[in-house]
Design an enzyme around this catalytic site. Structure first.
Site, mmCIF file in Angstrom:
data_model
loop_
_atom_site.group_PDB
_atom_site.id
_atom_site.type_symbol
_atom_site.label_atom_id
_atom_site.label_comp_id
_atom_site.label_asym_id
_atom_site.label_seq_id
_atom_site.Cartn_x
_atom_site.Cartn_y
_atom_site.Cartn_z
ATOM 1 N N ASP A 160 39.677 35.808 40.349
ATOM 2 C CA ASP A 160 40.748 36.079 41.308
ATOM 3 C C ASP A 160 40.355 37.334 42.092
ATOM 4 O O ASP A 160 40.316 38.442 41.535
ATOM 5 C CB ASP A 160 42.058 36.296 40.547
ATOM 6 C CG ASP A 160 43.253 36.545 41.457
ATOM 7 O OD1 ASP A 160 43.051 36.792 42.666
ATOM 8 O OD2 ASP A 160 44.393 36.510 40.955
ATOM 9 N N HIS A 161 40.092 37.176 43.399
ATOM 10 C CA HIS A 161 39.591 38.296 44.183
ATOM 11 C C HIS A 161 40.651 39.370 44.407
ATOM 12 O O HIS A 161 40.329 40.492 44.851
ATOM 13 C CB HIS A 161 39.059 37.804 45.538
ATOM 14 C CG HIS A 161 37.814 38.505 45.972
ATOM 15 N ND1 HIS A 161 37.592 39.845 45.738
ATOM 16 C CD2 HIS A 161 36.707 38.070 46.625
ATOM 17 C CE1 HIS A 161 36.427 40.201 46.230
ATOM 18 N NE2 HIS A 161 35.854 39.142 46.765
ATOM 19 N N ARG A 162 41.912 39.091 44.120
ATOM 20 C CA ARG A 162 42.938 40.125 44.210
ATOM 21 C C ARG A 162 42.757 41.171 43.109
ATOM 22 O O ARG A 162 43.172 42.327 43.253
ATOM 23 C CB ARG A 162 44.338 39.506 44.095
ATOM 24 C CG ARG A 162 44.695 38.531 45.197
ATOM 25 C CD ARG A 162 46.026 37.854 44.904
ATOM 26 N NE ARG A 162 46.004 37.131 43.633
ATOM 27 C CZ ARG A 162 47.058 36.496 43.116
ATOM 28 N NH1 ARG A 162 48.220 36.500 43.785
ATOM 29 N NH2 ARG A 162 46.964 35.858 41.964
#
Length: 429
Positions: free
Chosen positions: A401-403
């Site tokens: 998850d790039h967040r």
């Protein structure tokens, strides 16, 4: 006094359940702790225990494929000391009697010497016997249309197992059925869906587990910005170490056999402890970094997929971790995991190597932020210095998850996992 029995909430996120079978019938005496029914949720099969003593008065929801929302009343009991039911009549029959035409009340004024006979539909149901069948056998029976009540189980103590279902399905005479046009609607003026053709086929209703998997995976792909990193691991040293470990373990008083999956899970847990930023998840208020490594691992079931959890996995030794993996896998396949054994988790490992899959990218299991996909160990040409050789290689793909996870963090995590797999002495000691 009536005591309502409701569909229980089995763990966080559970919104409904199905009653597989009632183990108590109307008129039965119930004590605290008695098992009233078996209930299937989206994750497991659980036994519904009585929390009060009394008499089971009415069953409002019959066993079957109907999904019942959590909190709905499924049965009514009479408390100890209340008048017991005289005749176990189904709720459906009572409702039908109450909604009968007014002419029925007129017939009540007839002479008492000629009582009206009770019609067959409202007669008491015959007492049901308990069906001993594994959860996987029950699911297979529903899918194949086999009535468990017609079978004699070949398992221990007459338990019905998968082979009994398969044998019964094979023995059924072939039925000449006409293709059903699934696009037909109740409104003839409404055009049929062109994507739903009249091609023959069988429509299998969604199980609670399959519906939940579909909902969560769609949610994951729509809401989580996935990115992917892949590395290849040289597994020659690990293969030799595993062979030596198993030879030593088989000669011990308590023999055990370690799988490559055991060693992979241990390596992932240790690497997650080293790279703490990978062991986190996104929340609306901030990034939650977990204090311990709770490692989920995927287990394939007949009806879908479940991810049992190894709590504090990085603190376990290989022998303890391997034993827990076997125990959780057996419970998962029997449908007997408790909610605390599959709810939560900080990251997941999905291994399809045993199926010959070389590599794949998995979908993140929310609310987690990463999932590691492992492929098969294959013999491939490798470069050793300036020479070409044949080596054992395994491909790992991280979905993140790039967040929460940046590319550099994911790369450090994969580097540590690969290092531990390629230097097993650091993993085992």
């Amino acid at each position: 006094m009536d005591i309502e029995v409701v569909m229980p909430a089995i763990g966080a996120g559970t919104t409904q359940g199905r009653i597989l079978q009632w183990l108590k019938q109307s008129g039965d005496t119930v004590k605290v702790g008695d098992i009233l029914a078996e209930i299937e949720t989206d994750k497991a099969v659980i036994e519904l225990e009585a929390v009060d003593s009394g008499v089971l008065d009415r069953i409002h929801v019959a066993a079957g494929d109907t999904a019942v929302p959590v909190g709905d009343v499924i049965a009514t009991m009479l408390a100890d000391g209340a008048n017991k039911v005289q005749t176990p009549v189904s709720a459906r029959a009572e409702e039908a009697l109450e909604s009968a035409p007014a002419s029925a009340s007129a017939s009540a004024s007839a002479p008492a010497s000629a009582p009206a006979p009770v019609s067959a539909p409202f007669a008491a149901d015959p007492p049901a016997h308990r069906l001993f069948a594994s959860p996987s056998a029950r699911r297979l029976a529903r899918l194949m249309g086999v009535d468990l009540r017609t079978l004699a189980g070949s398992g221990p103590n007459g338990r019905i197992v998968r082979v009994d279902i398969e044998h019964a399905a094979e023995q059924r005479p072939a039925v000449d059925t006409k293709p059903t046009n699934l696009a037909r609607t109740t409104d003839p003026s409404r055009p049929a869906n062109p994507s739903a053709s009249a091609t023959p086929g069988t429509l299998t209703p969604h199980t609670l587990m399959r519906a939940t998997i579909a909902r969560r995976l769609v949610q994951s792909k729509q809401q989580i910005p996935h990115f992917y990193l892949t590395v290849d691991c040289r597994m020659d040293a690990m293969m030799a170490a595993r062979e030596s470990l198993n030879a030593s373990a088989q000669a011990s008083p308590d023999p055990v056999r370690y799988s490559l999956n055991d060693l992979l899970l241990l390596a992932v847990a240790r690497a997650a402890a080293r790279v703490a930023d990978i062991n986190a998840q996104w929340t609306d208020d901030g990034v939650l970094r977990h204090d311990q490594v709770d490692l989920s691992f995927a287990v394939a079931l007949d009806s879908g997929l479940i991810t049992p959890i190894l709590r504090d996995a990085d603190r376990k030794g290989l022998r303890e971790l391997s034993a827990e993996v076997r125990q959780l896998t057996e419970q998962a396949r029997a449908g007997r995991l408790r909610p605390e054994q599959y709810e939560g988790g900080s990251l997941t490992v999905s291994n399809l190597g045993m199926h010959g899959v070389k590599s794949f990218a998995a979908i993140i299991n929310p609310p987690q932020s990463v999932i590691l996909a492992a492929g098969a160990v294959t013999r491939q040409p490798v470069v050793d210095g300036d020479a070409l050789a044949i080596g054992h290689v395994m491909s790992l793909t991280l979905s993140a998850d790039h967040r929460v996870v940046d590319g550099a963090v994911g790369a450090r995590f994969l580097k540590d996992v690969r290092h531990l797999l390629e230097h097993p002495i650091e993993l085992i000691l």
